[in-house]
Design a protein around this motif. Structure first.
Motif, PDB file in Angstrom:
ATOM      1  N   ALA A   1     -37.018 -61.968  -0.724  1.00 48.24           N
ATOM      2  CA  ALA A   1     -37.372 -62.668   0.518  1.00 48.24           C
ATOM      3  C   ALA A   1     -37.654 -61.664   1.630  1.00 48.24           C
ATOM      4  CB  ALA A   1     -36.250 -63.614   0.931  1.00 48.24           C
ATOM      5  N   TYR A   2     -36.895 -60.580   1.676  1.00 49.40           N
ATOM      6  CA  TYR A   2     -37.135 -59.548   2.685  1.00 49.40           C
ATOM      7  C   TYR A   2     -38.532 -58.970   2.523  1.00 49.40           C
ATOM      8  CZ  TYR A   2     -36.692 -55.179   5.313  1.00 49.40           C
ATOM      9  OH  TYR A   2     -36.903 -54.145   6.191  1.00 49.40           O
ATOM     10  N   GLU A   3     -38.906 -58.700   1.277  1.00 49.89           N
ATOM     11  CA  GLU A   3     -40.231 -58.128   1.022  1.00 49.89           C
ATOM     12  C   GLU A   3     -41.342 -59.113   1.406  1.00 49.89           C
ATOM     13  OE1 GLU A   3     -41.259 -55.006  -2.291  1.00 49.89           O
ATOM     14  OE2 GLU A   3     -41.404 -57.023  -3.137  1.00 49.89           O
ATOM     15  N   GLN A   4     -41.020 -60.408   1.370  1.00 48.46           N
ATOM     16  CA  GLN A   4     -41.989 -61.448   1.722  1.00 48.46           C
ATOM     17  C   GLN A   4     -41.937 -61.830   3.199  1.00 48.46           C
ATOM     18  OE1 GLN A   4     -40.678 -64.461  -0.982  1.00 48.46           O
ATOM     19  NE2 GLN A   4     -41.388 -63.363  -2.793  1.00 48.46           N
TER      20      GLN A   4
ATOM     21  N   LYS B   1     -40.609 -52.109  -4.344  1.00 46.72           N
ATOM     22  CA  LYS B   1     -40.043 -50.826  -3.941  1.00 46.72           C
ATOM     23  C   LYS B   1     -38.640 -51.051  -3.371  1.00 46.72           C
ATOM     24  CE  LYS B   1     -42.240 -51.163   0.614  1.00 46.72           C
ATOM     25  NZ  LYS B   1     -43.176 -50.545   1.574  1.00 46.72           N
ATOM     26  N   PRO B   2     -37.843 -49.986  -3.262  1.00 45.71           N
ATOM     27  CA  PRO B   2     -36.502 -50.132  -2.690  1.00 45.71           C
ATOM     28  C   PRO B   2     -36.551 -50.610  -1.242  1.00 45.71           C
ATOM     29  CG  PRO B   2     -36.705 -48.047  -3.855  1.00 45.71           C
ATOM     30  CD  PRO B   2     -38.098 -48.618  -3.762  1.00 45.71           C
ATOM     31  N   ILE B   3     -35.507 -51.325  -0.866  1.00 39.30           N
ATOM     32  CA  ILE B   3     -35.363 -51.851   0.498  1.00 39.30           C
ATOM     33  C   ILE B   3     -34.144 -51.186   1.131  1.00 39.30           C
ATOM     34  CG2 ILE B   3     -34.717 -53.941   1.789  1.00 39.30           C
ATOM     35  CD1 ILE B   3     -36.308 -55.514  -0.347  1.00 39.30           C
ATOM     36  N   PRO B   4     -34.196 -50.804   2.400  1.00 37.18           N
ATOM     37  CA  PRO B   4     -32.995 -50.244   3.044  1.00 37.18           C
ATOM     38  C   PRO B   4     -31.829 -51.218   2.904  1.00 37.18           C
ATOM     39  CG  PRO B   4     -34.911 -50.022   4.468  1.00 37.18           C
ATOM     40  CD  PRO B   4     -35.340 -50.890   3.330  1.00 37.18           C
ATOM     41  N   TRP B   5     -30.734 -50.750   2.317  1.00 39.33           N
ATOM     42  CA  TRP B   5     -29.653 -51.679   1.963  1.00 39.33           C
ATOM     43  C   TRP B   5     -29.064 -52.371   3.184  1.00 39.33           C
ATOM     44  CZ3 TRP B   5     -24.123 -51.472   2.547  1.00 39.33           C
ATOM     45  CH2 TRP B   5     -23.672 -50.404   3.349  1.00 39.33           C
ATOM     46  N   ASP B   6     -29.040 -51.681   4.337  1.00 49.08           N
ATOM     47  CA  ASP B   6     -28.450 -52.290   5.525  1.00 49.08           C
ATOM     48  C   ASP B   6     -29.427 -53.216   6.259  1.00 49.08           C
ATOM     49  OD1 ASP B   6     -30.074 -50.215   6.324  1.00 49.08           O
ATOM     50  OD2 ASP B   6     -28.599 -49.266   7.640  1.00 49.08           O
ATOM     51  N   ALA B   7     -30.658 -53.338   5.720  1.00 48.34           N
ATOM     52  CA  ALA B   7     -31.601 -54.292   6.307  1.00 48.34           C
ATOM     53  C   ALA B   7     -31.318 -55.712   5.826  1.00 48.34           C
ATOM     54  CB  ALA B   7     -33.031 -53.901   5.948  1.00 48.34           C
ATOM     55  N   VAL B   8     -30.586 -55.828   4.700  1.00 48.80           N
ATOM     56  CA  VAL B   8     -30.329 -57.152   4.131  1.00 48.80           C
ATOM     57  C   VAL B   8     -28.834 -57.452   3.987  1.00 48.80           C
ATOM     58  CG1 VAL B   8     -32.536 -57.356   2.923  1.00 48.80           C
ATOM     59  CG2 VAL B   8     -30.615 -56.190   1.810  1.00 48.80           C
TER      60      VAL B   8
ATOM     61  N   SER C   1     -24.158 -50.697  -4.927  1.00 51.72           N
ATOM     62  CA  SER C   1     -24.379 -51.973  -5.611  1.00 51.72           C
ATOM     63  C   SER C   1     -25.753 -52.548  -5.281  1.00 51.72           C
ATOM     64  CB  SER C   1     -23.274 -52.976  -5.248  1.00 51.72           C
ATOM     65  OG  SER C   1     -23.385 -53.414  -3.900  1.00 51.72           O
ATOM     66  N   VAL C   2     -26.180 -52.389  -4.026  1.00 49.50           N
ATOM     67  CA  VAL C   2     -27.510 -52.874  -3.632  1.00 49.50           C
ATOM     68  C   VAL C   2     -28.588 -52.075  -4.362  1.00 49.50           C
ATOM     69  CG1 VAL C   2     -29.118 -53.181  -1.719  1.00 49.50           C
ATOM     70  CG2 VAL C   2     -26.681 -53.638  -1.377  1.00 49.50           C
ATOM     71  N   GLU C   3     -28.411 -50.784  -4.436  1.00 44.68           N
ATOM     72  CA  GLU C   3     -29.407 -49.939  -5.103  1.00 44.68           C
ATOM     73  C   GLU C   3     -29.506 -50.251  -6.591  1.00 44.68           C
ATOM     74  OE1 GLU C   3     -28.068 -46.081  -3.963  1.00 44.68           O
ATOM     75  OE2 GLU C   3     -29.080 -46.123  -2.004  1.00 44.68           O
ATOM     76  N   ALA C   4     -28.373 -50.605  -7.218  1.00 45.68           N
ATOM     77  CA  ALA C   4     -28.403 -50.989  -8.635  1.00 45.68           C
ATOM     78  C   ALA C   4     -29.193 -52.277  -8.832  1.00 45.68           C
ATOM     79  CB  ALA C   4     -26.977 -51.157  -9.159  1.00 45.68           C
ATOM     80  N   ALA C   5     -29.013 -53.224  -7.916  1.00 45.85           N
ATOM     81  CA  ALA C   5     -29.768 -54.483  -7.991  1.00 45.85           C
ATOM     82  C   ALA C   5     -31.261 -54.219  -7.803  1.00 45.85           C
ATOM     83  CB  ALA C   5     -29.247 -55.462  -6.945  1.00 45.85           C
ATOM     84  N   GLU C   6     -31.584 -53.376  -6.839  1.00 45.66           N
ATOM     85  CA  GLU C   6     -32.997 -53.049  -6.597  1.00 45.66           C
ATOM     86  C   GLU C   6     -33.623 -52.418  -7.838  1.00 45.66           C
ATOM     87  OE1 GLU C   6     -32.815 -52.210  -1.782  1.00 45.66           O
ATOM     88  OE2 GLU C   6     -32.777 -50.538  -3.188  1.00 45.66           O
ATOM     89  N   LYS C   7     -32.881 -51.566  -8.495  1.00 44.79           N
ATOM     90  CA  LYS C   7     -33.400 -50.894  -9.698  1.00 44.79           C
ATOM     91  C   LYS C   7     -33.788 -51.904 -10.763  1.00 44.79           C
ATOM     92  CE  LYS C   7     -32.098 -47.490 -13.228  1.00 44.79           C
ATOM     93  NZ  LYS C   7     -31.028 -46.566 -13.715  1.00 44.79           N
ATOM     94  N   LEU C   8     -32.932 -52.904 -10.984  1.00 47.81           N
ATOM     95  CA  LEU C   8     -33.238 -53.924 -11.992  1.00 47.81           C
ATOM     96  C   LEU C   8     -34.468 -54.727 -11.594  1.00 47.81           C
ATOM     97  CD1 LEU C   8     -30.808 -56.185 -13.932  1.00 47.81           C
ATOM     98  CD2 LEU C   8     -32.809 -57.191 -12.858  1.00 47.81           C
ATOM     99  N   PHE C   9     -34.531 -55.153 -10.330  1.00 45.65           N
ATOM    100  CA  PHE C   9     -35.636 -56.013  -9.902  1.00 45.65           C
ATOM    101  C   PHE C   9     -36.970 -55.273  -9.880  1.00 45.65           C
ATOM    102  CE2 PHE C   9     -32.059 -58.267  -7.531  1.00 45.65           C
ATOM    103  CZ  PHE C   9     -31.825 -59.112  -8.600  1.00 45.65           C
ATOM    104  N   ILE C  10     -36.942 -53.985  -9.585  1.00 48.75           N
ATOM    105  CA  ILE C  10     -38.161 -53.186  -9.661  1.00 48.75           C
ATOM    106  C   ILE C  10     -38.601 -53.062 -11.123  1.00 48.75           C
ATOM    107  CG2 ILE C  10     -39.119 -50.870  -9.337  1.00 48.75           C
ATOM    108  CD1 ILE C  10     -37.349 -50.677  -6.792  1.00 48.75           C
ATOM    109  N   SER C  11     -37.610 -52.889 -12.023  1.00 48.28           N
ATOM    110  CA  SER C  11     -37.902 -52.745 -13.446  1.00 48.28           C
ATOM    111  C   SER C  11     -38.633 -53.953 -14.011  1.00 48.28           C
ATOM    112  CB  SER C  11     -36.602 -52.519 -14.225  1.00 48.28           C
ATOM    113  OG  SER C  11     -36.790 -52.672 -15.616  1.00 48.28           O
ATOM    114  N   VAL C  12     -38.214 -55.157 -13.587  1.00 48.20           N
ATOM    115  CA  VAL C  12     -38.820 -56.377 -14.154  1.00 48.20           C
ATOM    116  C   VAL C  12     -39.976 -56.903 -13.313  1.00 48.20           C
ATOM    117  CG1 VAL C  12     -36.724 -57.029 -15.365  1.00 48.20           C
ATOM    118  CG2 VAL C  12     -37.096 -57.889 -13.043  1.00 48.20           C
ATOM    119  N   GLY C  13     -40.329 -56.172 -12.236  1.00 48.62           N
ATOM    120  CA  GLY C  13     -41.544 -56.476 -11.502  1.00 48.62           C
ATOM    121  C   GLY C  13     -41.443 -57.531 -10.421  1.00 48.62           C
TER     122      GLY C  13
END
Length: 339
Positions: free
Chosen positions: A94-97, A323-330, A307-319
């Motif tokens: 949602a942040y990316e959108q 790209k990564p989002i600053p963790w404190d932005a969300v 933990s946020v970066e681990a979640a981002e890694k998975l979601f980037i992997s599956v498309g």
């Protein structure tokens, strides 16, 4: 002895409601929270309601189950609910959108989606619970994996496993939505799917029936790739948090009390509440499911950058994330009670 323990547990639940301060009862604020499925992952939400912790904070909380993640966050964005306790995919996408949401508390510090495999298929492939994870993923070639619905975290996790097995999702192995709970069990036992991925207690029920093996137990940390992972998150809209900071703190306090109860209270004293919310399941199944849930709960509620970066890694992997989002932005830990 079990009868007396059950009577004692019922009495405790009744007293929990009676001791709520009368002033709080007189000033109850009506709030709504969505959860995607009625899994033990979200047991803290039900415990906070049933044990009177929301009421102690002056809140009458309505819990809405949406049968899969997606509609739960849609309701939050639309303003028909004030809170959502759910998986982190929409928090980031949602942040990316351009539709910012805010994670204010982590409930689970690990992925709490576990996967179970049809035992006949597992035997044919030579897969056991102790098979190395990399080999398990490779054995998914040609199989069908069931999650709750397209786009849900269950389906995204299955796609990640296929990719980690060196394959292309939907080409080398399929991921489909089959619904939650009984629907997923039926799909696997009727061989419509080979693997099912969902939160407790469904995987434990499947294994107990003798027709499945546990393929991946994330709540116990089998997959070291995601040992610390932003998973069950309490979301709010940023504008709501800004306008109602004390309400956000109250909801968090109630959930933290529920987490403490779940972690520290013996199983026998939780059995009545567990059976109230999750049905008259075999206590042995509920015990295993609770043990899995307890190991994944984050008592402090604090959201970590890792933990946020681990979640981002998975979601980037599956498309689903570019790209990564600053963790404190969300995320915002400022609503948590100070130690």
């Amino acid at each position: 002895m079990r009868f007396m323990q059950t009577i004692f547990s019922v009495a405790i639940l009744a007293l929990a409601r009676l001791v709520v301060p009368q002033q709080a009862l007189a000033e109850q604020a009506d709030l709504r929270i969505t959860i995607p499925v009625k899994a033990l992952l979200y047991y803290p939400v039900f415990a906070a309601k049933d044990l009177g912790y929301f009421s102690e904070e002056g809140i009458n909380m309505d819990i809405v189950v949406t049968q899969g993640d997606g509609p739960d966050v849609d309701a939050l964005i639309a303003g028909s609910v004030q809170f959502a306790a759910t998986t982190p995919n929409r928090l980031l996408t949602a942040y990316e959108q351009g539709k910012s949401l805010l994670g204010v508390m982590t409930i689970s510090k690990r992925i709490a989606i576990n996967c179970f495999m049809n035992k006949e298929k597992a035997d044919a492939l030579g897969v056991t619970e102790s098979t190395p994870i990399a080999e398990k993923f490779q054995k998914l070639k040609g199989l069908t994996i069931g999650g709750t619905r397209p786009g849900a975290f269950t389906n995204l996790l299955a796609a990640d496993y296929i990719k980690r097995g060196g394959m292309v999702p939907q080409q080398d192995a399929r991921v489909i939505g089959v619904g939650a709970g009984p629907a997923m069990l039926a799909a696997l036992e009727n061989k419509q799917i080979d693997v099912g991925c969902i939160a407790s207690p469904t995987p434990e029920i499947a294994v107990s029936r003798g027709k499945s093996i546990m393929f991946m137990n994330n709540t116990l940390g089998w997959d070291k790739e995601f040992e610390e992972f932003l998973f069950a998150v309490l979301y709010v809209r940023p504008d709501y948090a800004k306008a109602n900071p004390e309400t956000v703190r109250k909801v968090i306090r109630a959930l933290q009390k529920a987490n403490a109860y779940i972690i520290n209270t013996p199983f026998d004293q939780q059995l009545t509440l567990l059976q109230k919310e999750y049905g008259e399941l075999d206590p042995a199944i509920l015990r295993d499911a609770l043990t899995n849930t307890q190991s994944a709960i984050e008592p402090s509620g604090k959201i970590s950058q890792r933990s946020v970066e681990a979640a981002e890694k998975l979601f980037i992997s599956v498309g689903v994330l570019s790209k990564p989002i600053p963790w404190d932005a969300v995320t915002d830990n400022s609503f948590l009670a100070k130690p």
